[in-house]
Design an enzyme around this catalytic site. Sequence first.
Site, mmCIF file in Angstrom:
data_model
loop_
_atom_site.group_PDB
_atom_site.id
_atom_site.type_symbol
_atom_site.label_atom_id
_atom_site.label_comp_id
_atom_site.label_asym_id
_atom_site.label_seq_id
_atom_site.Cartn_x
_atom_site.Cartn_y
_atom_site.Cartn_z
ATOM 1 C CG MET A 26 -1.896 -1.211 1.149
ATOM 2 S SD MET A 26 -3.472 -0.936 1.921
ATOM 3 C CE MET A 26 -2.965 -0.759 3.611
ATOM 4 C CG HIS A 33 6.906 -2.261 2.082
ATOM 5 N ND1 HIS A 33 6.795 -1.091 2.793
ATOM 6 C CD2 HIS A 33 5.693 -2.848 2.133
ATOM 7 C CE1 HIS A 33 5.560 -0.960 3.226
ATOM 8 N NE2 HIS A 33 4.861 -2.007 2.856
ATOM 9 N N GLY A 143 4.468 -10.551 4.123
ATOM 10 C CA GLY A 143 5.171 -10.495 5.395
ATOM 11 C C GLY A 143 4.433 -11.169 6.550
ATOM 12 C CE LYS A 145 3.594 -4.612 11.672
ATOM 13 N NZ LYS A 145 2.224 -4.375 11.298
ATOM 14 C CG LEU A 179 10.962 -1.624 10.016
ATOM 15 C CD1 LEU A 179 11.891 -1.674 8.817
ATOM 16 C CD2 LEU A 179 11.229 -0.357 10.829
HETATM 17 P P1 AMP Z 1 1.408 -2.988 3.494
HETATM 18 O O1 AMP Z 1 2.016 -1.999 2.546
HETATM 19 O O2 AMP Z 1 1.463 -2.562 4.913
HETATM 20 O O3 AMP Z 1 0.047 -3.449 3.037
HETATM 21 O O4 AMP Z 1 2.337 -4.278 3.433
HETATM 22 C C1 AMP Z 1 2.679 -4.904 2.235
HETATM 23 C C2 AMP Z 1 3.391 -6.188 2.543
HETATM 24 O O5 AMP Z 1 4.568 -5.908 3.306
HETATM 25 C C3 AMP Z 1 2.551 -7.159 3.367
HETATM 26 O O6 AMP Z 1 2.773 -8.474 2.904
HETATM 27 C C4 AMP Z 1 3.100 -6.969 4.754
HETATM 28 O O7 AMP Z 1 2.955 -8.092 5.592
HETATM 29 C C5 AMP Z 1 4.575 -6.707 4.461
HETATM 30 N N1 AMP Z 1 5.218 -6.016 5.586
HETATM 31 C C6 AMP Z 1 4.790 -4.891 6.211
HETATM 32 N N2 AMP Z 1 5.620 -4.586 7.230
HETATM 33 C C7 AMP Z 1 6.582 -5.536 7.257
HETATM 34 C C8 AMP Z 1 7.723 -5.784 8.083
HETATM 35 N N3 AMP Z 1 8.045 -4.986 9.104
HETATM 36 N N4 AMP Z 1 8.467 -6.873 7.814
HETATM 37 C C9 AMP Z 1 8.159 -7.707 6.787
HETATM 38 N N5 AMP Z 1 7.111 -7.529 5.971
HETATM 39 C C10 AMP Z 1 6.314 -6.457 6.196
#
Ligand code: AMP
Length: 270
Positions: A26, A33, A143, A145, A179
């Site tokens: 996102m 990421h 992730g 997370k 993060l």
């Molecule tokens: P988001 O942009 O928050 O929707 O996350 C996109 C992807 O990045 C998702 O698969 C999340 O699980 C992964 N992600 C977000 N934060 C982390 C982190 N600290 N470590 C590893 N992966 C992450």
Amino acid sequence: MKILIKNKDINEALKKVSNLGFVPTMGSLHKGHEYLIKQSKKRCKRTLVSIFVNPTQFNNKKDYLSYPKNLKKDLNILKKLKVNFVYIPDKKDIYSFKRKKIIVLKKENKVLCAKFRKGHFEGVIDVMDRLTNIIRPNKIFMGEKDYQQLLLVKKFIERKYKTKVISCKTVRNKNRLALSSRNQLLNKKDLIKASKIAKELIQFKKFLRKNKKTKYLLQKKLTSLKKNFGIRIDYLEVRKKNNLKSSSIIKNSRVFIAYYINKVRLIDNF
Ligand code: AMP
């Protein structure tokens, strides 16, 4: 690095691409990421990163509107990482057709965030289905997370497509805070608080390995976190790693938390 906006740009650009890795995001990219992208680059011939703040997965309009956005910085990061394709779709394009079968979570899956954020995972699964259908990647990198999201999406996507969903470890800062794009919404004091909570829960998990009174200890920890940090907690639970069923032992299980610092909702698992 090719920037793709329209679905037809995708079809054109990916026509001859094999072994494609896909990292859905996102935006407001951070080292978490970046780690997923590096995993994709290691295991796939080409890597595509999408940036799309999906409106249907927000159960709260204010949360959607305040979600941090930083496209210019994101594109610089992606360029440096030598990503092959960036997909920045329009809402209208993603939701151009109505789905035939609506997504309904099974009762047993309505735990943790599914219980507290009504419609959230239905929105996540729907958008991941739409993105996978357009992109047709070989692998998707997600992730830990967002552990519950990872399990639900993996189950849905691997059942419907040939695509494999690859889970990637949570990246933390030096103070052990996971993060997250939402961390940008926190001030310095709040960030210190969130780091202390993460450190405390890492210790707590170690303690649970030696002590079998999980239920009692969880209740005690919940009370002390609320009191010591002045936070609102949606849940603090121990659940099995493979199916998120409630667990009374830490073996093959993880500790899950969702809490608010001011109005910012943070999740983590250990
Ligand atoms: P988001 O942009 O928050 O929707 O996350 C996109 C992807 O990045 C998702 O698969 C999340 O699980 C992964 N992600 C977000 N934060 C982390 C982190 N600290 N470590 C590893 N992966 C992450």
